[in-house]
Each structure stands twice: as structure tokens, then as C-alpha cells.
Design a protein around this motif. Structure first.
Motif, mmCIF file in Angstrom:
data_model
loop_
_atom_site.group_PDB
_atom_site.id
_atom_site.type_symbol
_atom_site.label_atom_id
_atom_site.label_comp_id
_atom_site.label_asym_id
_atom_site.label_seq_id
_atom_site.Cartn_x
_atom_site.Cartn_y
_atom_site.Cartn_z
ATOM 1 N N VAL A 12 0.862 -1.184 0.000
ATOM 2 C CA VAL A 12 0.000 0.000 0.000
ATOM 3 C C VAL A 12 0.898 1.233 0.000
ATOM 4 C CG1 VAL A 12 -1.834 1.266 1.167
ATOM 5 C CG2 VAL A 12 -1.792 -1.237 1.289
ATOM 6 N N LEU A 13 0.753 2.068 -1.024
ATOM 7 C CA LEU A 13 1.495 3.330 -1.079
ATOM 8 C C LEU A 13 0.550 4.444 -0.641
ATOM 9 C CD1 LEU A 13 3.485 2.997 -4.452
ATOM 10 C CD2 LEU A 13 4.223 2.448 -2.127
ATOM 11 N N GLY A 14 0.904 5.099 0.461
ATOM 12 C CA GLY A 14 0.016 6.106 1.046
ATOM 13 C C GLY A 14 -0.675 5.503 2.249
ATOM 14 N N VAL A 15 -0.337 5.993 3.433
ATOM 15 C CA VAL A 15 -0.888 5.392 4.657
ATOM 16 C C VAL A 15 -1.692 6.433 5.416
ATOM 17 C CG1 VAL A 15 -0.355 3.594 6.309
ATOM 18 C CG2 VAL A 15 1.437 4.375 4.776
ATOM 19 N N VAL A 35 3.518 -1.416 3.807
ATOM 20 C CA VAL A 35 3.022 -0.067 3.531
ATOM 21 C C VAL A 35 4.195 0.894 3.373
ATOM 22 C CG1 VAL A 35 0.881 -0.459 4.819
ATOM 23 C CG2 VAL A 35 2.848 0.581 5.969
ATOM 24 N N ALA A 36 3.952 1.994 2.672
ATOM 25 C CA ALA A 36 4.970 3.046 2.565
ATOM 26 C C ALA A 36 4.282 4.403 2.495
ATOM 27 C CB ALA A 36 5.847 2.823 1.332
ATOM 28 N N GLY A 37 4.662 5.290 3.407
ATOM 29 C CA GLY A 37 4.211 6.667 3.349
ATOM 30 C C GLY A 37 5.183 7.492 2.535
ATOM 31 N N ILE A 55 -2.582 7.479 -2.494
ATOM 32 C CA ILE A 55 -2.041 8.818 -2.222
ATOM 33 C C ILE A 55 -2.964 9.827 -2.905
ATOM 34 C CG2 ILE A 55 0.281 7.809 -2.225
ATOM 35 C CD1 ILE A 55 0.848 9.396 -4.804
ATOM 36 N N PRO A 56 -2.858 11.109 -2.570
ATOM 37 C CA PRO A 56 -3.673 12.103 -3.281
ATOM 38 C C PRO A 56 -3.374 12.033 -4.782
ATOM 39 C CG PRO A 56 -2.694 13.052 -1.304
ATOM 40 C CD PRO A 56 -2.066 11.701 -1.490
ATOM 41 N N LEU A 57 -4.420 11.994 -5.597
ATOM 42 C CA LEU A 57 -4.230 11.787 -7.034
ATOM 43 C C LEU A 57 -3.305 12.838 -7.649
ATOM 44 C CD1 LEU A 57 -4.962 10.238 -9.622
ATOM 45 C CD2 LEU A 57 -6.990 11.697 -9.817
ATOM 46 N N ALA A 58 -3.402 14.071 -7.168
ATOM 47 C CA ALA A 58 -2.586 15.140 -7.745
ATOM 48 C C ALA A 58 -1.088 14.864 -7.605
ATOM 49 C CB ALA A 58 -2.926 16.481 -7.093
ATOM 50 N N ARG A 59 -0.736 13.899 -6.740
ATOM 51 C CA ARG A 59 0.688 13.591 -6.533
ATOM 52 C C ARG A 59 1.127 12.327 -7.285
ATOM 53 N NH1 ARG A 59 1.827 14.797 -0.214
ATOM 54 N NH2 ARG A 59 3.935 14.264 -0.889
ATOM 55 N N TYR A 60 0.328 11.906 -8.275
ATOM 56 C CA TYR A 60 0.643 10.613 -8.908
ATOM 57 C C TYR A 60 2.009 10.603 -9.591
ATOM 58 C CZ TYR A 60 -0.553 12.221 -13.682
ATOM 59 O OH TYR A 60 -0.583 12.867 -14.899
ATOM 60 N N MET A 77 -7.270 5.772 -6.195
ATOM 61 C CA MET A 77 -7.246 7.226 -6.018
ATOM 62 C C MET A 77 -8.405 7.895 -6.764
ATOM 63 S SD MET A 77 -3.135 7.888 -6.463
ATOM 64 C CE MET A 77 -3.078 7.332 -8.166
ATOM 65 N N ASN A 78 -8.807 9.030 -6.240
ATOM 66 C CA ASN A 78 -9.865 9.834 -6.864
ATOM 67 C C ASN A 78 -9.407 11.269 -7.021
ATOM 68 O OD1 ASN A 78 -11.970 7.752 -6.686
ATOM 69 N ND2 ASN A 78 -11.818 8.099 -4.469
ATOM 70 N N HIS A 79 -10.024 11.936 -8.003
ATOM 71 C CA HIS A 79 -9.814 13.379 -8.084
ATOM 72 C C HIS A 79 -10.733 14.033 -7.053
ATOM 73 C CE1 HIS A 79 -10.283 17.398 -10.400
ATOM 74 N NE2 HIS A 79 -9.431 17.491 -9.402
ATOM 75 N N PHE A 114 -11.721 -0.078 -5.565
ATOM 76 C CA PHE A 114 -11.794 0.388 -4.176
ATOM 77 C C PHE A 114 -12.097 1.885 -4.023
ATOM 78 C CE2 PHE A 114 -8.959 -3.371 -3.529
ATOM 79 C CZ PHE A 114 -9.796 -4.092 -2.707
ATOM 80 N N GLY A 115 -11.734 2.707 -4.984
ATOM 81 C CA GLY A 115 -11.825 4.157 -4.791
ATOM 82 C C GLY A 115 -13.246 4.664 -4.585
ATOM 83 N N HIS A 116 -14.250 3.938 -5.060
ATOM 84 C CA HIS A 116 -15.628 4.430 -4.867
ATOM 85 C C HIS A 116 -16.161 4.115 -3.470
ATOM 86 C CE1 HIS A 116 -17.756 0.540 -5.164
ATOM 87 N NE2 HIS A 116 -16.940 0.229 -6.137
ATOM 88 N N SER A 118 -15.684 4.154 0.785
ATOM 89 C CA SER A 118 -15.032 5.029 1.767
ATOM 90 C C SER A 118 -14.110 4.196 2.654
ATOM 91 C CB SER A 118 -16.085 5.722 2.639
ATOM 92 O OG SER A 118 -16.727 4.765 3.463
ATOM 93 N N ALA A 119 -13.196 4.887 3.324
ATOM 94 C CA ALA A 119 -12.331 4.194 4.278
ATOM 95 C C ALA A 119 -13.183 3.499 5.341
ATOM 96 C CB ALA A 119 -11.377 5.200 4.925
ATOM 97 N N TRP A 120 -14.242 4.156 5.745
ATOM 98 C CA TRP A 120 -15.120 3.589 6.778
ATOM 99 C C TRP A 120 -15.779 2.306 6.281
ATOM 100 C CZ3 TRP A 120 -20.154 2.230 7.678
ATOM 101 C CH2 TRP A 120 -20.498 2.038 9.026
#
Ligand SMILES: NC(=O)c1ccc[n+]([C@@H]2O[C@H](COP(=O)([O-])OP(=O)(O)OC[C@H]3O[C@@H](n4cnc5c(N)ncnc54)[C@H](OP(=O)(O)O)[C@@H]3O)[C@@H](O)[C@H]2O)c1
Length: 217
Positions: A12-15, A35-37, A55-60, A77-79, A114-116, A118-120
Motif C-alpha cells: 500500500v502506497l500512502g498510509v 506499507v509506505a508513506g 495517495i492524493p491523485l494530484a501527486r501521482y 485514487m480519486n480526483h 476500491f476508490g468508490h 469510503s475508508a469507513w
């Protein structure tokens, strides 16, 4: 149960909220998880059977494309405007955001999933197969073997996989669509996917990609 496609290890990239929830839940389901942050060495996570991008999509463009060469990569990821800002490249109806990520990670095999959710939902709403409330997770990818592996992972995490078509079809479960955040069952997801061409976004996408409306009028 015979699950030959189930990956043995998940990176998992982005924690943050989402990657953290996925990683905890996957560990709880008995999978080996790395995992890796942003400040970590991503090598171990990138060497896993499946690597989930959270990770935030803008940082792809910060993703380690070299380490991900040849990898099966799941784009979760999502926009998200509040985080990513207005980015025309992510709103272009000719290209799903996962196709944009695939174009950057051109030597990886990208599948959208998975992106659609929620984390919850990922942490709190898994159910065993056959449970009437089991939620669905839509999957879009160009290679049938890869989508089978991601489907096995989705199932192992307590959700019903719903194959939505090639990577381009992931546009049907980006933010702003009926599916996004719907917490729907697999049957409901299939109905929503079938309705997508007639939705406002579906018509915009069809016009941009094919020069015509997508749904029956
Ligand atoms: N939250 C949800 O319910 C949800 C649901 C579905 C999909 N998503 C998607 O999942 C992604 C993450 O969302 P989030 O809510 O989890 O955001 P978040 O809580 O802000 O977490 C993002 C994490 O990504 C890390 N990161 C940034 N650049 C990185 C890099 N190059 N390598 C490794 N890690 C990096 C950040 O670390 P630093 O803080 O050190 O930069 C941060 O820990 C987004 O694309 C979002 O659209 C979220």
C-alpha cells in the motif's frame, strides 16, 4: 475455498485515512501487507504481488514508476477537489483518471478498484460471501488475469467483485457518479453501471469519446 488468484502479499502506497484502513483490514484478513508513506522507502511495498495506490491523485507523478515496473497496481485514487484542486487533466471526459495514471506508470498494469468506497466502508462493512448485505466493489482493467487477481483480493476483504470492463470503464465510478459512495450491493452496482451511459456524466463521456450520446433516448 480454492482461491488460486488471491495475491499473497499486498503493498500500500500512502498510509493516510484510506491506505491505513485498507492496510489494517487486509492484515486482519490474513494477508501479508507492506506499507509506505511519503517519507518511507517504497521498495518492499512495490515488490508485493499487488500494489494499491492510496495517495492524493494530484501527486501521482511522485509514484516510483521504476519500482513499479511490471507490477500489478490497483488505483484506489480519486480526483478530490478539496485536496487536489481543479485539475483539467482529471476531468477530461475522454480519459478516466486511472488511464492517466496508467499513462504515467506505462510499464505497470493498472486496475481501478476500491476508490468508490469510503475508508469507513472498507473497515466496517465487510461481510462473508453470500451475506445479503455484502457490498460490491467495481473493478476496471484491461487484462482478465489481472482483474481476476483483484477480484480475489476484493472477495478476501469481504466484498463482492463486480467486473465493469476495461480501464476506461472506470470513469463510471469516479467521484460525481451514482456509484461513488453508494455503499451498494453487487446487484445494485451492476444496475448503476448499466445506467451510467444515460447519466449526465455518461452522456458527456460518450460524446467526448465517440461523438455521440451513449444511452438510449
Ligand atoms: N478517505 C477515503 O475515504 C477515500 C476513499 C476512497 C479513495 N480515497 C483516495 O485515497 C487517496 C488517499 O486519500 P486519504 O483520504 O487516505 O488521504 P490522506 O488521509 O491525506 O492520506 C494520503 C497519504 O498519502 C501519503 N502520500 C503522499 N504522497 C505519497 C507518496 N509519493 N508515497 C507514499 N505516500 C504518499 C501522505 O503522506 P504525507 O502526509 O506524508 O504526504 C498521506 O499519508 C486519495 O486519492 C483519495 O481520493 C480516499
Amino acid at each position: 475455498m480454492d482461491t488460486p488468484d488471491l495475491p499473497r502479499s499486498v503493498g500500500v502506497l500512502g498510509v493516510g485515512r484510506f491506505g491505513g484502513a485498507l492496510a489494517r483490514h487486509a492484515r486482519g484478513a490474513g494477508l501479508a501487507v507492506e506499507v509506505a508513506g511519503s517519507a518511507d522507502d517504497p521498495a518492499a511495498a512495490c515488490a508485493c504481488d499487488v500494489v494499491i495506490l492510496a495517495i492524493p491523485l494530484a501527486r501521482y507523478r511522485a509514484l516510483p514508476a521504476g519500482l513499479l515496473r511490471g507490477a500489478l497496481v490497483v488505483d484506489a485514487m480519486n480526483h478530490w477537489w478539496e485536496v487536489d484542486g481543479a485539475r483539467p487533466e482529471f476531468d477530461d471526459p475522454r480519459t478516466s483518471t486511472s488511464e492517466t495514471v496508467q499513462a504515467f506508470l506505462r510499464e505497470s498494469r493498472v486496475v481501478k478498484a476500491f476508490g468508490h468506497a469510503s475508508a469507513w466502508e472498507v473497515e466496517n462493512l465487510p461481510h462473508p460471501a453470500g451475506h445479503p448485505d455484502r457490498r460490491g466493489i467495481a473493478i476496471a482493467g484491461d487484462d482478465a488475469r489481472d482483474t481476476a487477481v483483484v477480484a480475489a483480493l476484493v472477495d478476501a476483504l469481504g466484498f463482492d467483485p463486480v467486473l465493469a470492463g476495461p480501464l476506461a470503464a472506470g470513469v463510471a465510478f469516479e467521484p460525481g457518479t451514482e456509484i461513488f459512495g453508494s455503499d451498494a450491493t453487487a446487484a445494485e452496482l451492476r444496475e448503476m453501471l448499466a445506467r451510467f451511459p444515460e447519466s449526465q456524466r455518461g452522456r458527456v463521456v460518450a460524446r467526448a469519446r465517440h461523438g455521440r450520446e451513449g444511452g438510449a433516448r
